[in-house]
Design an enzyme around this catalytic site. Structure first.
Site, mmCIF file in Angstrom:
data_model
loop_
_atom_site.group_PDB
_atom_site.id
_atom_site.type_symbol
_atom_site.label_atom_id
_atom_site.label_comp_id
_atom_site.label_asym_id
_atom_site.label_seq_id
_atom_site.Cartn_x
_atom_site.Cartn_y
_atom_site.Cartn_z
ATOM 1 N N ASP A 198 0.798 -1.222 0.000
ATOM 2 C CA ASP A 198 0.000 0.000 0.000
ATOM 3 C C ASP A 198 0.832 1.274 0.000
ATOM 4 O O ASP A 198 0.296 2.370 0.100
ATOM 5 C CB ASP A 198 -0.945 0.005 1.205
ATOM 6 C CG ASP A 198 -0.200 -0.081 2.530
ATOM 7 O OD1 ASP A 198 0.975 -0.486 2.516
ATOM 8 O OD2 ASP A 198 -0.794 0.246 3.572
ATOM 9 N N GLU A 199 2.131 1.149 -0.136
ATOM 10 C CA GLU A 199 3.004 2.319 -0.175
ATOM 11 C C GLU A 199 4.004 2.183 -1.318
ATOM 12 O O GLU A 199 4.367 1.076 -1.714
ATOM 13 C CB GLU A 199 3.794 2.471 1.133
ATOM 14 C CG GLU A 199 2.956 2.703 2.367
ATOM 15 C CD GLU A 199 3.831 2.960 3.586
ATOM 16 O OE1 GLU A 199 4.819 3.717 3.461
ATOM 17 O OE2 GLU A 199 3.539 2.395 4.653
#
Length: 416
Positions: free
Chosen positions: A105-106
């Site tokens: 998610d990053e």
């Protein structure tokens, strides 16, 4: 050319994806976690309403429920989250091919070359955020800076949906007042150590004597001192040489507490088998192993070790884990939960240096044993075959890490 780095962090990613498929969850405190009935699992992610009730990522489910009795807990669906991660990374690829994942998610994006087309990095960040929200209904916080460390600080600075620019002129006003543990790679132990020397903020660390920091923290201290001063020149490593999946691991809170190393080894063998199986499924080997454990007092620790030879064999992973457990557990209190994680993953096709001390034929044999066990379980179910040693204490060994949703990704303790 001056570098322009973005760090993009999807807000409460797992919970956000679940809300897309079940919109009524937006109106109640909700978290993604493990199985309450079987007494294992932690909070992996929570929505804003749960956060308002004090629910914290990484805490046991029963603690979260005590804070918020109305908390709705849904099981994790990692294959679904990975699919949405891939969708979002395709959006990033519209603007640059220099994309480095940091979990699912990053990501860091080097958009330096893209400025010829977009000119203003703030406008570019706004376009990326708008694309993600319009196409997938998820929000993102973005940091913009001249290096990766400060870009990540920027994405953490305003949440949710914040876009923060940290250029040279804003370092003193934005970065220096932040608590020192906001700096990447500074954990609780290092924070406590720095506090003993009167270093509480990133500014304190930046202004400290580098020789003093090195004397007390070693080479890591030198690195952190550079980071605090904005001296990070590490490149953004594109995704084709750096996998999205950073680690594969399992953790379990057992039905009964573990009171000796025999107990821990039984559980560790089950976890190591699952970790090894998933490594093979995804085509990886690991060059490092980390373990975590939590006492009945709920105090926990994490320890890690680099392996001499990369592996995806359960026996090797279990052996490394047991060494770490034996070095760090004293049994002053019973152990309630343990975890094993394979780290520093490389593709199985990657050339490796074999060990002079472990016969290659023995490695091949252990790999074949793992594969046979995996194939039997695939055809006849998880409990159709088990090692004899695991039958001595079924209360400890009678669980399936895969189906019980106790698998965690690398960022399972990272706030979302």
């Amino acid at each position: 050319m001056k570098r322009i780095i973005l760090h993009c962090d999807i807000n409460h990613f797992y919970a956000g994806v679940e809300e897309l498929f079940n919109p009524e969850l937006r109106d109640v405190p909700m978290a993604v976690g493990g199985d309450q009935e079987k007494r294992h699992g932690i909070i992996l992610a929570k929505n804003p309403l749960a956060k308002q009730h004090g629910v914290i990522t990484g805490e046991p489910l029963f603690q979260a429920k005590a804070k918020c009795p109305g908390l709705v807990i849904v099981p994790a669906r990692f294959s679904l989250y990975l699919r949405f991660s891939q969708y979002i990374f395709k959006i990033y690829a519209r603007y640059t091919d220099q994309i480095e994942p940091f979990g699912i998610d990053e990501a860091w994006l080097d958009v330096s070359a893209s400025m010829r087309l977009y000119h203003n990095p703030m406008h570019l960040a706004q376009r990326i955020a708008a694309d993600i929200y319009r196409e997938y209904g998820l929000t993102v916080s973005i940091g913009i800076s001249f290096n990766k460390v400060f870009a990540k600080l920027g994405s953490d600075y305003k949440k949710p949906r914040g876009i923060t620019l940290i250029d040279q002129s804003r370092v003193a006003s934005i970065v220096h007042p932040l608590k020192v543990n906001k700096l990447i790679y500074i954990g609780a132990a290092t924070t406590r150590k720095l506090a003993r020397y009167g270093i509480f903020t990133i500014g304190d660390l930046a202004k400290s004597d580098p020789l003093f920091i090195k004397r007390h923290l070693g080479k890591v201290g030198t690195m952190l001192h550079h980071f605090a001063n904005g001296e990070d020149y590490s490149p953004v490593v594109p995704a084709h040489v750096n996998t999205i999946i950073k680690s594969i691991g399992n953790s379990i809170t057992t039905k009964v507490d573990m009171r000796n190393f025999d107990d821990i080894k039984i559980v560790a063998m089950v976890l190591a088998e699952s970790v090894a199986a998933r490594l093979k499924e995804h085509g990886f080997m690991c060059r490092g192993v980390s373990v975590s454990f939590r006492k009945e007092t709920l105090h926990g620790q994490t320890r890690q070790r680099t392996l001499a030879v990369a592996t995806n064999i359960s026996k090797d992973i279990c052996a490394a884990a047991m060494e770490l457990f034996k070095e760090n557990i004293t049994f002053d209190y019973a152990i309630r939960s343990i975890g094993i994680k394979a780290e520093r993953l490389i593709p199985k096709e990657h050339p490796i240096q074999t060990s002079l001390f472990v016969p290659f034929a023995e490695q091949v044999k252990e790999h074949q044993v793992d594969c046979i066990i995996q194939e039997v379980r695939k055809r006849f179910g998880f409990h159709s075959i088990q090692r004899a040693a695991l039958k001595t204490k079924p209360l400890l060994s009678d669980f399936n890490p895969k189906s019980d949703h106790v698998i965690f990704p690398i960022n399972f303790l990272k706030p979302q």
